[in-house]
Design a protein around this motif. Sequence first.
Motif, short mmCIF file in Angstrom:
data_model
loop_
_atom_site.label_atom_id
_atom_site.label_comp_id
_atom_site.label_asym_id
_atom_site.label_seq_id
_atom_site.Cartn_x
_atom_site.Cartn_y
_atom_site.Cartn_z
N THR A 74 0.68 -1.30 0.19
CA THR A 74 0.37 0.12 -0.27
C THR A 74 0.61 1.31 0.20
O THR A 74 2.20 0.98 0.50
N PRO A 76 -0.08 4.52 2.01
CA PRO A 76 -0.75 5.22 2.55
C PRO A 76 -0.68 6.94 2.05
O PRO A 76 -1.97 7.17 2.25
N THR A 77 0.29 7.52 1.85
CA THR A 77 0.40 8.82 1.69
C THR A 77 1.57 8.95 0.72
O THR A 77 2.40 7.48 0.63
N GLU A 80 5.18 6.45 0.79
CA GLU A 80 5.03 5.75 1.91
C GLU A 80 4.27 4.53 1.59
O GLU A 80 3.80 4.21 1.34
N LYS A 82 3.82 0.45 2.77
CA LYS A 82 3.64 -0.38 3.11
C LYS A 82 3.23 -2.01 3.16
O LYS A 82 3.00 -2.18 1.64
N GLY A 101 -8.57 3.40 0.66
CA GLY A 101 -7.89 3.04 1.95
C GLY A 101 -7.94 1.81 2.63
O GLY A 101 -7.90 1.91 3.61
N SER A 113 -7.21 -1.51 7.11
CA SER A 113 -6.88 -0.31 6.85
C SER A 113 -5.43 -0.51 6.04
O SER A 113 -4.51 -0.91 5.97
N THR A 115 -3.04 1.87 5.72
CA THR A 115 -1.93 2.06 6.25
C THR A 115 -1.20 1.48 7.86
O THR A 115 -0.01 2.17 8.26
N ASP A 116 -2.09 1.06 8.45
CA ASP A 116 -1.75 0.47 9.32
C ASP A 116 -1.79 -1.49 9.60
O ASP A 116 -1.14 -2.23 10.09
#
Length: 143
Positions: A74, A76-77, A80, A82, A101, A113, A115-116
């Motif tokens: 992914t 996320p921003t 960045e 992940k 997302g 998510s 993000t994490d």
Amino acid sequence: MASESIHPASAPSRRVVVAAVGAAGLALTLNACGSEDDSSSSSDTDAAGSVLAKTSDIPEGGGKIFKDSGVVVTQPTAGEFKAFSSKCTHQGCAVTGITNGVITCPCHKSEFSVTDGSVKKGPATQPLPEEKITVSGESISLA
């Protein structure tokens, strides 16, 4: 003259038959759990250290699933990156979608998510495990 007793062959007990049918049904269910996988697949080799994708292949705020490697990468921003296991923590189905997302599992609709890897919607209660990747220039590789 000796008399031989003829014993009919014994049939399996009802308990054995029920257990066998139950085991077969469970095997089919578990096999089907990950069979509806329409996710993207990498054409690169999947061994650790091999290139999974270019950074430009991973959309910002989204990601891409590499089913052959068992990972989701992914972004996320911007800039960045992940990576998470693509195996749902609920019952082990392969996740198949990334939208708005959120990484989704088709089996029971768990959401995670980008993000994490945390659970956004159950029935899963554990986050997707993080995977190690390296980003070098424009290349993303499994570590």
